[in-house]
Scaffold this motif. Structure first.
Motif, short mmCIF file in Angstrom:
data_model
loop_
_atom_site.label_atom_id
_atom_site.label_comp_id
_atom_site.label_asym_id
_atom_site.label_seq_id
_atom_site.Cartn_x
_atom_site.Cartn_y
_atom_site.Cartn_z
N PHE A 180 0.81 -1.22 0.00
CA PHE A 180 0.00 0.00 0.00
C PHE A 180 0.84 1.27 0.00
CE2 PHE A 180 -3.31 -2.90 0.97
CZ PHE A 180 -4.52 -2.28 0.73
N SER A 181 2.14 1.17 -0.18
CA SER A 181 2.99 2.36 -0.12
C SER A 181 2.58 3.40 -1.15
CB SER A 181 4.46 1.98 -0.33
OG SER A 181 4.95 1.23 0.74
N ALA A 188 1.82 3.86 6.80
CA ALA A 188 0.63 3.00 6.85
C ALA A 188 0.94 1.65 6.22
CB ALA A 188 -0.54 3.67 6.14
N GLY A 189 1.76 1.65 5.17
CA GLY A 189 2.12 0.39 4.54
C GLY A 189 2.82 -0.56 5.48
N ALA A 341 2.77 11.83 -1.57
CA ALA A 341 4.04 11.27 -1.12
C ALA A 341 4.81 12.22 -0.21
CB ALA A 341 4.89 10.88 -2.32
N ASP A 342 4.62 13.53 -0.41
CA ASP A 342 5.37 14.50 0.39
C ASP A 342 4.59 15.01 1.60
OD1 ASP A 342 3.53 15.87 -1.10
OD2 ASP A 342 4.90 17.48 -1.72
N ASP A 343 3.45 14.40 1.92
CA ASP A 343 2.71 14.79 3.12
C ASP A 343 3.50 14.43 4.37
OD1 ASP A 343 0.58 15.75 1.72
OD2 ASP A 343 -0.81 14.14 2.24
N ASP A 344 3.31 15.22 5.43
CA ASP A 344 3.78 14.82 6.75
C ASP A 344 2.88 13.70 7.26
OD1 ASP A 344 5.80 16.77 6.85
OD2 ASP A 344 4.34 18.28 7.47
N MET A 345 3.47 12.68 7.91
CA MET A 345 2.70 11.53 8.40
C MET A 345 3.03 11.29 9.87
SD MET A 345 3.20 8.86 5.23
CE MET A 345 3.36 9.51 3.56
N GLU A 346 1.99 11.05 10.64
CA GLU A 346 2.16 10.79 12.07
C GLU A 346 1.23 9.66 12.47
OE1 GLU A 346 1.76 13.08 16.40
OE2 GLU A 346 1.13 14.07 14.55
N VAL A 347 1.75 8.69 13.23
CA VAL A 347 0.92 7.61 13.75
C VAL A 347 0.39 8.01 15.12
CG1 VAL A 347 0.82 5.20 14.45
CG2 VAL A 347 2.24 5.87 12.51
#
Length: 415
Positions: A180-181, A188-189, A341-347
């Motif tokens: 899912f990348s 998330a992947g 692809a260039d979004d900031d991501m936080e879990v």
């Protein structure tokens, strides 16, 4: 009011558009053309409930035959559209017949991307139709040989989960760093990869397939790094291409699908609409064209096209939150919004009534762009409303915290 509306494509977008036209009071001729001979059915269960045997073919129908008949929806099934003359307003069908129209709705969907390797079609399968799913189920039940899935997108990951439920050993091979990348990003992947590993599926990421060899009844999937994987069956889920070949000489603008405005109207011609997977529609919120291969999007566009066909003085665009879901190993994974692809991501890991759950929050410049939610469906309606209200990211975090049953749980730095 048009005298005749022809809808080409008999999956969810086409069927729901026909039903929406009738529900809105349209009483003219309404023809639904479908290349498949089967009565219209839903696609999401193909890689899940139909493959596992939890549902039958009758249970995935989009409507009952009498329902469409009573609505006066004329079905032309088992015959594909071969061309369209937008000047004469006629559709040419594969059987040589022609259909005239006042309004045309294109809902022909997509098909699996051609395989880049020479392979035995009896062994190497794709899933796009009901027959594909039933044939794969029969093959999986007939042998205990391992299954290799090439591609860790929606279809591939769901097939792997379903095969595991059927008791088959399974390996997912994904060229990107994690399943899912491409759609959800590596964070998330990695969560999805862990979910599969916990359920006995081997995930080989960052590995390219260079060939498939068949030796007698055995098959071997060859990887670029020299590894070889034995397989009784191979399922390829390497993406799809839109079904637009029949439109190439029509004058309708094509670019990775049928290019439309925000009202589902096809560019370059009049009185032609495109909806669902085949449509590359203009997203007025972000100012870009997109093509979305998701059930909810197809349903929403079906409603919009029906409204705009009947109400040309009151055109409406889609303002609903983008949404899709996937069921894997008993976990419902839901996505709200569009991520890049260039979004900031936080879990964000939170305690819920069902236990610890993860939310991957995507943002750009302080603006909330999307959320991927793992096993917390009660949260999703709130996130859909938040996306539609364009809440800043800190307010979305507050919303998630308020929905949890205890203080935030620190998320691990690497997942």
């Amino acid at each position: 009011m048009p005298e005749c509306v022809v809808i080409v494509g008999s999956s969810v977008a086409g069927v729901r558009c026909a039903q929406a036209l009738r529900s809105a009071g349209y009483d003219g001729q309404l023809v639904l053309v479908g290349a498949e001979a089967q009565f219209p059915y839903d696609k999401p269960p193909l890689s899940k409930q139909l493959l596992t045997g939890a549902w039958s073919a009758e249970e995935i129908r989009l409507a009952e035959p009498a329902e469409l008949e009573d609505a006066g929806i004329e079905l032309r099934l088992g015959v594909a559209a071969r061309g369209v003359d937008v000047t004469q307003r006629q559709i040419e069908l594969g059987d040589g017949s022609r259909l005239g129209y006042d309004r045309l709705v294109i809902a022909t969907g997509v098909r699996p991307r051609p395989l880049p390797w020479r392979a035995d079609p009896a062994v190497v399968r794709t899933i796009r139709t009901q027959d594909d799913a039933l044939s794969l189920r029969k093959r999986l039940l007939a042998s205990e040989d391992p299954l290799v899935v090439i591609g860790g997108g929606f279809i591939g990951a769901e097939v792997a989960a379903s095969a595991t439920e059927l008791g088959r050993r399974c390996t997912i091979v994904e060229a990107l760093p994690a399943p899912f990348s491409r759609v959800l990003g590596p964070t998330a992947g990695s969560l999805i990869a862990r979910l599969h590993a916990e359920n006995g599926v081997e995930v080989i990421a960052g590995a390219a397939v260079v060939g498939i060899k068949h030796v007698g009844a055995a098959s071997v999937v060859q990887l670029a790094d020299g590894r070889s994987l034995a397989a009784g069956t191979v399922v390829a889920g390497i993406g799809c291409v839109p079904n637009t070949e029949w439109l190439e000489s029509s004058g309708i603008m094509l670019d990775d699908g049928v290019v439309t405005d925000e009202f589902c109207r096809a560019r370059g011609v009049q009185d032609v609409y495109a909806i669902g997977d085949v449509a590359r529609w203009f997203d007025a919120r972000d100012g870009v064209h997109r093509r979305s291969e998701h059930w909810t999007h197809a349903f929403q566009q079906a409603q919009l096209a029906a409204h705009n066909i009947l109400n040309p003085q009151d055109l409406q665009a889609n303002t609903k939150a983008p949404y899709f879901w996937s069921d894997q190993h008993g976990m419902k994974i839901q996505m709200v919004g569009h991520c890049a692809a260039d979004d900031d991501m936080e879990v964000l890991r939170r305690q819920t009534p069902g236990g610890e759950r993860d939310v991957v929050l995507y943002s750009r410049g302080g603006r909330h762009t999307a959320c991927a939610v793992f096993g917390w469906p009660q949260l999703v309606p709130k996130l859909r409303r938040a996306w539609e209200a364009d809440l800043p990211v800190h307010e979305v975090v507050d919303l998630i915290d308020a929905a949890a049953v205890s203080a935030p749980i620190p998320a691990v730095s690497e997942v």
